[in-house]
Each structure stands twice: as structure tokens, then as C-alpha cells.
Design a protein around this motif. Structure first.
Motif, mmCIF file in Angstrom:
data_model
loop_
_atom_site.group_PDB
_atom_site.id
_atom_site.type_symbol
_atom_site.label_atom_id
_atom_site.label_comp_id
_atom_site.label_asym_id
_atom_site.label_seq_id
_atom_site.Cartn_x
_atom_site.Cartn_y
_atom_site.Cartn_z
ATOM 1 N N PHE A 97 47.362 39.388 34.786
ATOM 2 C CA PHE A 97 46.374 38.852 35.718
ATOM 3 C C PHE A 97 45.385 38.039 34.884
ATOM 4 N N SER A 98 45.575 36.736 34.808
ATOM 5 C CA SER A 98 44.697 35.900 34.000
ATOM 6 C C SER A 98 43.387 35.662 34.750
ATOM 7 N N LEU A 99 42.274 35.801 34.027
ATOM 8 C CA LEU A 99 40.948 35.657 34.619
ATOM 9 C C LEU A 99 40.255 34.439 34.018
ATOM 10 N N GLY A 100 39.338 33.854 34.804
ATOM 11 C CA GLY A 100 38.592 32.729 34.256
ATOM 12 C C GLY A 100 37.443 32.310 35.146
ATOM 13 N N GLU A 101 36.302 32.088 34.543
ATOM 14 C CA GLU A 101 35.151 31.552 35.261
ATOM 15 C C GLU A 101 35.398 30.081 35.595
ATOM 16 N N PRO A 102 34.945 29.615 36.766
ATOM 17 C CA PRO A 102 35.032 28.186 37.060
ATOM 18 C C PRO A 102 34.391 27.314 35.987
ATOM 19 N N SER A 103 33.346 27.833 35.333
ATOM 20 C CA SER A 103 32.652 27.083 34.278
ATOM 21 C C SER A 103 33.376 27.124 32.941
ATOM 22 N N GLY A 104 34.309 28.057 32.788
ATOM 23 C CA GLY A 104 34.988 28.249 31.510
ATOM 24 C C GLY A 104 34.291 29.222 30.581
ATOM 25 N N ASP A 105 33.143 29.756 30.989
ATOM 26 C CA ASP A 105 32.399 30.698 30.143
ATOM 27 C C ASP A 105 33.131 32.034 30.028
ATOM 28 N N ARG A 106 32.926 32.698 28.905
ATOM 29 C CA ARG A 106 33.426 34.074 28.749
ATOM 30 C C ARG A 106 32.286 35.017 29.174
ATOM 31 N N SER A 107 32.153 35.165 30.458
ATOM 32 C CA SER A 107 31.034 35.902 31.018
ATOM 33 C C SER A 107 31.219 37.408 30.851
ATOM 34 N N ARG A 108 30.101 38.117 30.953
ATOM 35 C CA ARG A 108 30.161 39.573 30.866
ATOM 36 C C ARG A 108 31.010 40.141 32.002
ATOM 37 N N ARG A 109 30.846 39.606 33.205
ATOM 38 C CA ARG A 109 31.594 40.162 34.328
ATOM 39 C C ARG A 109 33.102 39.967 34.151
ATOM 40 N N ALA A 110 33.509 38.837 33.556
ATOM 41 C CA ALA A 110 34.929 38.630 33.285
ATOM 42 C C ALA A 110 35.428 39.594 32.223
ATOM 43 N N LEU A 111 34.651 39.800 31.176
ATOM 44 C CA LEU A 111 35.063 40.674 30.078
ATOM 45 C C LEU A 111 35.107 42.141 30.508
ATOM 46 N N VAL A 112 34.161 42.562 31.349
ATOM 47 C CA VAL A 112 34.171 43.947 31.834
ATOM 48 C C VAL A 112 35.415 44.212 32.677
ATOM 49 N N LEU A 113 35.729 43.305 33.581
ATOM 50 C CA LEU A 113 36.925 43.493 34.404
ATOM 51 C C LEU A 113 38.186 43.430 33.554
ATOM 52 N N ALA A 114 38.227 42.504 32.613
ATOM 53 C CA ALA A 114 39.394 42.406 31.734
ATOM 54 C C ALA A 114 39.605 43.701 30.957
#
Length: 330
Positions: free
Chosen positions: A168-185
Motif C-alpha cells: 500500500f504505497s502512501l504519499g502526500e499530495p505535496s510530496g512531503d514525508r509528513s508525520r501522519r504518513a510515517l505513523v500510518l506507514a
């Protein structure tokens, strides 16, 4: 450590697989939104996941009334794209001030141009978000992109069989490695799933879409599985033309498709006698996911001035096929 609250909106095959893996690993506080016999089975017997010869059953809260669950940290949407606009009111009941909405939905996403620098930043796509239902009802700032690669099926109400894939590849629309993306990952990875956080999720969206936009409608029109579509010179040629037209659209949007068209077709052929999701929906009398997979690419072509004659022809044919079968999207 407090576990993230994760609600799966659309706990069918993919949603059930994802929810079961998270619940089994204990890496999130999981709840499910489902309906009909599937929901009744989840409530009565729990959710059973079959992986090879292993059977796992977990009990997690399941409902068709999301307001009962309250605000979540993450809402993971695994509905068909055509079902999401009507589900926005249900989703809103799960939203708190910081809720992240993870769009695990096929095709061109409604948020595609959010935080996408260039002349079309924040442009809305009517084909996938009629009336801006998602843009205004969810809000693009909440969105975390997700490209779903596993295959699974609902074998019986409350029973999900995993076929293949764990990414399940994740990604912010902005391309940032956000905290919320990293926590879910981290939660997904701890559950044994692959969850890379991409700096350019749009490229991965196009790579998956590239096959879906041609083989799905062609299979619905012909009744043929993937291997037959790829082996027949005529349908292979139509698919190839559609893919090249879509590649020109993607490149006009700044996307470099990192795979050769013939290699992508060969990859589809290697899947074998697989019926696409659009063909399965047609055979079962369900709404077909036409606009997110094909209509949106035609809309993007008009936006950037890229001609899509083959794609437009197939789109017209598959829309009529769906209409006559009673499977046209609402």
C-alpha cells in the motif's frame, strides 16, 4: 503508546484484508464500515482472513452507522471510486480536527491537482468528483494518497481471501514525508504490509492506471480475460494505442512513466486468465468504475490539449455497454 484509531470505510475485499492485518497485529484500533450480509457476518462471526492455508478470525467493531464510532485518526477509504461521492456524509461523521483521509481508491483521484504546482493547481475533476462533493465535503488538506496493489476477494460474507500482494504505497499530495504518513506507514509495516512513503505518489498512480484504463473497458466490451486481450493482435493494438495516448497526457502533466509500454502489456499478459474488476462488475450487475479509470484520463487530455481518439472511442462504447446492462455509474 496510544494506538492510532483507524476506520476502514468500505470493508469489502481490500478493506477487509487491510483491517484484518492491522487488527491481528494489534498496531491500530480498527473499526469497519460495511453493509448488508457482509456486515451481519462481521457482527455475528467476526472477520475471517484466509491467506494460503491459514485462517485468522478477528472481532472488531463493525457498523453501517459511522457516527457510532466517533472521530478517527485515519479513515481509509477502500470503496469503488464511483461510490465515494455518495458516501461523503457517512465519512464526515468520522472526521475530527486532525483526521487524515487515506484514499485507497482506483483511478485518477479527485484531489489530483491539490498542492500540485503549475497552471492547474487546485483544478477540480468533474468526472471523478461531480459537484465537488469530495473536494468540499472532505477537503483536500485531509488527504493522504494511497495506491493499492494487493488483490483479494470476499469469498463469503465476513470472509476475505488474500490473493497476492502486500503493498500500500502512501504519499502526500505535496510530496512531503509528513508525520501522519510515517505513523500510518509504521502501523502498516508492523502488520506485515509494505507501506513505502512516496515523494511522488502521482507517478505510481499513473503506472497502475496505465493498465487499468485500457484492459478494464476492453474486457467489459469483449468478455475476455487479460491473457486473451494481450494475445489477440487486434485488442492488444487497441490497448497499446490507448496507453500511448494516456502516456502523452501524463507527460503533459509532468509525469515520466518509468516503464516501457510493451513491458507493461507483457506484465498484464503474465497475470493469466484474470477477469478485470470492470468485467466482474458487469457480470454481477454492479456499477462499473468507468469514469475514474477512463473518463478522467479523457478529461485530462482535454485539459492539456492532448488528443485521445482511441481512448475516447472505447470510452463511448463502454459507457453505452454499461447503460444497456444497467451498470452505469450513478
Amino acid at each position: 503508546m496510544t494506538l492510532p484509531r483507524v476506520c476502514i470505510l468500505g470493508a469489502g475485499a481490500i478493506g477487509g484484508y487491510l483491517g484484518a492485518r492491522l487488527a491481528l497485529a494489534g498496531t491500530a484500533e480498527v473499526s469497519l464500515v460495511a453493509r448488508g450480509p457482509h456486515l451481519e457476518a462481521l457482527r455475528t462471526h467476526g472477520l475471517t482472513l484466509i491467506e494460503g492455508d491459514r485462517h485468522h478470525t478477528v472481532r472488531v467493531p463493525a457498523t453501517d452507522t459511522p457516527a457510532d464510532l466517533g472521530p478517527q485518526d485515519y479513515v481509509i477509504v477502500t470503496l469503488k471510486a464511483n461510490a465515494v461521492p455518495d458516501a461523503v456524509p457517512l465519512l464526515q461523521a468520522l472526521l475530527g480536527p486532525e483526521t487524515c483521509v487515506v484514499m485507497g481508491v482506483n483511478g485518477v483521484p479527485w484531489w489530483y491537482f491539490h498542492r500540485c504546482p503549475g497552471p492547474w493547481e487546485d483544478h477540480r475533476l468533474a468526472s471523478v468528483d461531480p459537484g465537488d462533493a469530495q473536494w468540499t465535503g472532505i477537503g483536500p488538506d485531509r488527504v493522504l494518497g494511497c495506491v493499492v496493489h494487493p488483490a483479494a476477494e470476499v469469498e463469503a460474507p465476513g470472509v476475505v481471501r488474500h490473493i497476492e500482494g502486500t503493498r500500500f504505497s502512501l504519499g502526500e499530495p505535496s510530496g512531503d514525508r509528513s508525520r501522519r504518513a510515517l505513523v500510518l506507514a509504521a502501523a502498516l509495516s508492523a502488520a506485515g504490509l509494505k507501506a513505502p512513503v512516496r515523494s511522488d505518489i502521482r507517478t505510481e498512480i499513473w503506472v497502475k492506471l496505465w493498465g487499468n484504463l485500457c484492459f478494464n473497458p476492453l474486457s467489459a466490451l469483449t468478455g475476455a480475460p487479460l491473457d486473451a486481450l494481450c494475445a489477440d493482435p487486434g485488442t492488444r493494438g487497441v490497448a497499446r494505442a490507448m496507453m500511448l495516448e494516456a502516456q502523452a497526457v501524463a507527460e503533459s502533466l509532468g509525469i515520466h512513466v518509468p516503464i516501457d509500454v510493451d513491458r507493461r502489456i507483457a506484465g498484464a499478459a503474465a497475470v493469466g486468465a484474470h477477469k478485470t474488476s470492470m468485467l466482474q462488475d458487469l457480470e454481477r450487475g454492479r456499477p462499473m468504475e468507468i469514469e475514474a479509470l477512463v473518463g478522467a484520463v479523457a478529461e485530462l487530455g482535454r485539459l492539456v490539449g492532448a488528443a485521445t481518439p482511441t481512448l475516447d472511442t472505447v470510452l463511448a462504447l463502454v459507457r453505452l455497454r454499461a447503460q444497456l446492462a444497467g451498470c452505469l455509474e450513478a
